[in-house]
Design a protein around this motif. Sequence first.
Motif, mmCIF file in Angstrom:
data_model
loop_
_atom_site.group_PDB
_atom_site.id
_atom_site.type_symbol
_atom_site.label_atom_id
_atom_site.label_comp_id
_atom_site.label_asym_id
_atom_site.label_seq_id
_atom_site.Cartn_x
_atom_site.Cartn_y
_atom_site.Cartn_z
ATOM 1 N N GLY A 56 -1.570 2.968 19.085
ATOM 2 C CA GLY A 56 -0.384 2.794 18.721
ATOM 3 C C GLY A 56 -0.156 2.984 17.405
ATOM 4 N N LEU A 57 -1.229 2.301 16.478
ATOM 5 C CA LEU A 57 -0.789 2.819 14.911
ATOM 6 C C LEU A 57 -1.289 4.119 14.467
ATOM 7 C CD1 LEU A 57 -2.494 -0.620 13.759
ATOM 8 C CD2 LEU A 57 -0.003 -0.213 13.936
ATOM 9 N N VAL A 58 -2.250 4.623 15.320
ATOM 10 C CA VAL A 58 -2.537 6.034 15.059
ATOM 11 C C VAL A 58 -1.678 6.996 15.235
ATOM 12 C CG1 VAL A 58 -4.168 7.843 15.546
ATOM 13 C CG2 VAL A 58 -5.171 5.490 15.089
ATOM 14 N N GLU A 59 -1.214 6.733 16.570
ATOM 15 C CA GLU A 59 0.130 7.520 16.999
ATOM 16 C C GLU A 59 1.339 7.557 16.049
ATOM 17 O OE1 GLU A 59 0.670 6.920 21.073
ATOM 18 O OE2 GLU A 59 -1.182 7.909 21.563
ATOM 19 N N ALA A 60 1.471 6.468 15.681
ATOM 20 C CA ALA A 60 2.556 6.313 14.657
ATOM 21 C C ALA A 60 2.482 6.750 13.092
ATOM 22 C CB ALA A 60 3.001 4.664 14.248
ATOM 23 N N ASP A 73 4.788 10.064 11.822
ATOM 24 C CA ASP A 73 4.948 10.000 10.482
ATOM 25 C C ASP A 73 3.941 9.439 9.408
ATOM 26 O OD1 ASP A 73 6.371 9.210 8.019
ATOM 27 O OD2 ASP A 73 8.011 7.984 8.747
ATOM 28 N N PRO A 74 3.501 10.069 8.169
ATOM 29 C CA PRO A 74 2.333 9.432 7.567
ATOM 30 C C PRO A 74 2.592 8.380 6.873
ATOM 31 C CG PRO A 74 2.591 11.988 7.349
ATOM 32 C CD PRO A 74 3.732 11.512 8.320
ATOM 33 N N ALA A 75 3.885 7.922 6.600
ATOM 34 C CA ALA A 75 4.228 6.749 6.071
ATOM 35 C C ALA A 75 3.840 5.543 6.759
ATOM 36 C CB ALA A 75 5.697 6.533 5.717
ATOM 37 N N ASN A 76 3.680 5.883 8.269
ATOM 38 C CA ASN A 76 2.933 4.676 8.724
ATOM 39 C C ASN A 76 1.886 4.277 8.845
ATOM 40 O OD1 ASN A 76 5.663 4.164 10.207
ATOM 41 N ND2 ASN A 76 5.310 5.481 11.555
ATOM 42 N N PHE A 77 0.989 4.994 7.924
ATOM 43 C CA PHE A 77 -0.447 4.838 7.777
ATOM 44 C C PHE A 77 -0.801 3.521 7.163
ATOM 45 C CE2 PHE A 77 -4.299 5.494 5.418
ATOM 46 C CZ PHE A 77 -5.028 5.699 6.408
ATOM 47 N N ASP A 78 0.499 2.921 6.493
ATOM 48 C CA ASP A 78 0.205 1.775 5.610
ATOM 49 C C ASP A 78 -0.156 0.642 6.533
ATOM 50 O OD1 ASP A 78 0.748 0.260 3.423
ATOM 51 O OD2 ASP A 78 2.123 -0.816 4.484
ATOM 52 N N ALA A 79 0.191 0.535 7.986
ATOM 53 C CA ALA A 79 -0.115 -0.499 8.811
ATOM 54 C C ALA A 79 -1.767 -0.280 8.968
ATOM 55 C CB ALA A 79 0.429 -0.603 10.014
ATOM 56 N N LEU A 80 -2.440 0.836 9.222
ATOM 57 C CA LEU A 80 -3.836 0.926 9.311
ATOM 58 C C LEU A 80 -4.501 0.483 8.079
ATOM 59 C CD1 LEU A 80 -3.660 4.436 11.267
ATOM 60 C CD2 LEU A 80 -4.745 2.001 12.297
ATOM 61 N N TYR A 81 -3.832 0.862 6.834
ATOM 62 C CA TYR A 81 -4.512 0.762 5.531
ATOM 63 C C TYR A 81 -4.602 -0.704 5.464
ATOM 64 C CZ TYR A 81 -4.064 -0.076 0.460
ATOM 65 O OH TYR A 81 -4.315 -0.729 -0.860
ATOM 66 N N ARG A 82 -3.437 -1.436 5.675
ATOM 67 C CA ARG A 82 -3.349 -2.946 5.460
ATOM 68 C C ARG A 82 -4.397 -3.839 6.412
ATOM 69 N NH1 ARG A 82 -0.313 -3.957 0.774
ATOM 70 N NH2 ARG A 82 1.607 -2.454 0.795
ATOM 71 N N LYS A 83 -4.422 -3.228 7.637
ATOM 72 C CA LYS A 83 -5.576 -3.797 8.434
ATOM 73 C C LYS A 83 -6.772 -3.688 8.268
ATOM 74 C CE LYS A 83 -6.347 -3.895 13.400
ATOM 75 N NZ LYS A 83 -6.276 -3.190 14.907
ATOM 76 N N TYR A 84 -7.248 -2.500 7.626
ATOM 77 C CA TYR A 84 -8.818 -2.342 7.304
ATOM 78 C C TYR A 84 -9.125 -2.341 5.842
ATOM 79 C CZ TYR A 84 -9.232 -1.418 12.274
ATOM 80 O OH TYR A 84 -9.219 -1.350 13.857
ATOM 81 N N LEU A 85 -7.976 -2.526 5.081
ATOM 82 C CA LEU A 85 -8.560 -2.505 3.558
ATOM 83 C C LEU A 85 -9.810 -3.564 3.416
ATOM 84 C CD1 LEU A 85 -7.885 -1.703 0.712
ATOM 85 C CD2 LEU A 85 -6.231 -3.822 0.562
ATOM 86 N N ALA A 86 -9.629 -4.738 3.861
ATOM 87 C CA ALA A 86 -10.581 -5.717 3.312
ATOM 88 C C ALA A 86 -12.000 -5.544 4.082
ATOM 89 C CB ALA A 86 -10.228 -7.246 3.644
ATOM 90 N N VAL A 139 0.826 10.470 -1.467
ATOM 91 C CA VAL A 139 0.548 11.465 -0.607
ATOM 92 C C VAL A 139 1.011 11.581 0.549
ATOM 93 C CG1 VAL A 139 -1.763 12.104 0.611
ATOM 94 C CG2 VAL A 139 -1.953 11.160 -1.883
ATOM 95 N N ALA A 140 1.253 10.447 1.466
ATOM 96 C CA ALA A 140 2.002 10.579 2.681
ATOM 97 C C ALA A 140 3.475 11.172 2.687
ATOM 98 C CB ALA A 140 2.308 9.192 3.128
ATOM 99 N N GLY A 141 4.075 10.795 1.392
ATOM 100 C CA GLY A 141 5.515 11.599 1.226
ATOM 101 C C GLY A 141 5.330 12.876 0.816
ATOM 102 N N GLY A 142 4.324 13.498 0.327
ATOM 103 C CA GLY A 142 4.121 14.956 -0.203
ATOM 104 C C GLY A 142 3.388 15.519 1.003
ATOM 105 N N ALA A 143 3.161 14.833 2.125
ATOM 106 C CA ALA A 143 2.425 15.527 3.130
ATOM 107 C C ALA A 143 3.342 16.025 4.162
ATOM 108 C CB ALA A 143 1.076 14.726 3.458
ATOM 109 N N GLY A 144 4.068 17.316 4.258
ATOM 110 C CA GLY A 144 4.862 17.511 5.255
ATOM 111 C C GLY A 144 3.979 18.123 6.363
ATOM 112 N N ARG A 145 4.583 18.268 7.461
ATOM 113 C CA ARG A 145 3.617 18.558 8.731
ATOM 114 C C ARG A 145 4.140 20.069 9.030
ATOM 115 N NH1 ARG A 145 5.315 14.150 12.426
ATOM 116 N NH2 ARG A 145 6.874 13.792 10.920
ATOM 117 N N THR A 146 3.021 20.751 9.507
ATOM 118 C CA THR A 146 2.826 22.008 9.738
ATOM 119 C C THR A 146 3.465 22.384 11.308
ATOM 120 O OG1 THR A 146 0.911 22.158 10.637
ATOM 121 C CG2 THR A 146 0.919 22.583 8.432
#
Lengths: 212, 188
Positions: A23-27, A31-44, B71-78
């Motif tokens: 679910g997180l990967v698809e999100a 939208d790459p902005a949603n990568f934050d959830a994966l980042y916070r989950k695996y940061l430590a 980076v995420a904000g600057g990364a549009g999608r093809t």
Amino acid sequence: MSRPVFRSAEERVRPARLDRDRGLVEAARRDPANFDALYRKYLAQVYSFALYELRDHHAAEDATERVFMRALTGLPRFEERADAFARADESTDVPGDASTFRVWLFRIARNVVANERRRDRRRPVAPLERAAGLASTDDSFETAAAREAGRAAWQAVARLPEDRRRAVILRFVDEMSTAEIAEVLGRSEGAVRVLLHRALRSVAAELRGGLS
Amino acid sequence: MLGGGTRDARRTERYLDGLMAAEESGAAGAPMDLDLDPAVLFAARALRADLVRVHPSFRFEEGLAARLAEVAGGAGRTPDGRLGPDLGASIAPFRAPDGATPRDGYRPPAAPRRLSLTARPSRPFVVGGVSVASAISIGAVYVAWRRSHAAQTPMARAARAARSGRGGHASGHGRRAGVLHGILGVMP
């Protein structure tokens, strides 16, 4: 009656190799902005792996940053695989055939850390205990003793050969299963079991030597 | 047919699985396997207690989050959905995934295991420290009780009067008691 802790190999059910982060990967893909959830989950987890491997918190921070940057930009190439045990492509830092997101992320981490270690062989590194274990004047007896025990364990692990050390860190710090470690290291599960068993015997000898 | 080494390695794996499952479920004791090599048992417990997960500093965490957001904000999608450079895009702040639920794997970040090692309950010195502290506390209570319940017999009153008449010539016992009182904070 309580459930037995140990079960025979026949009774143990192998978990399905489905990505629990789907679910997180698809999100994040939507939208790459949603990568934050994966980042916070695996940061430590990623930071700890890098810190134990590189034994310097500045180097660990650099490596952690590289891992997540590569994961973010490489996310479109990540493919969830239900059955693969295929090895990572050693020629790139972003392998594309891992079975779960965490395994895929740690393959990136393994490659980044390996590159960092190769680069750092030329210059001395600060010991991990200096990063995390400096004695303080207001240490209680318990804290000081615990710090000493922790330092001994870290030193014992640091002296292990590379593959055993990585298996121990992934098992004890990142709490991975044997199957996950096997996929991260590109080894068979049987090989990882033997690595861990031998690593524990070495650590025991090291710790007992320090006690006597 | 499994060789001895493979069999031992499988036994070690089962022990580690049990050890971590016991911690996860909050079980009081670690699982026992009498056939397991005692050296392996010793090392497994030591590493489980001492190899803690370390969380980076808050400053680093938030700084990297901001750089990733950039980076995420600057990364549009093809057109085929892949990330691509889009320098004109605005910087988007990270946010929690829409509709993410525990079922699809989202969990708020768990509190990291702290680097402080004092909270581990199985360390012998912790148990010893608690015992000593308890004994000292009981001693302090007893001393305070004895002071407030001094014997009221004529002989005891006389003895106390004689002792108080000695002025500043404290005996060795008195000096030691004074030190103890100072440590314990008990008023004589």
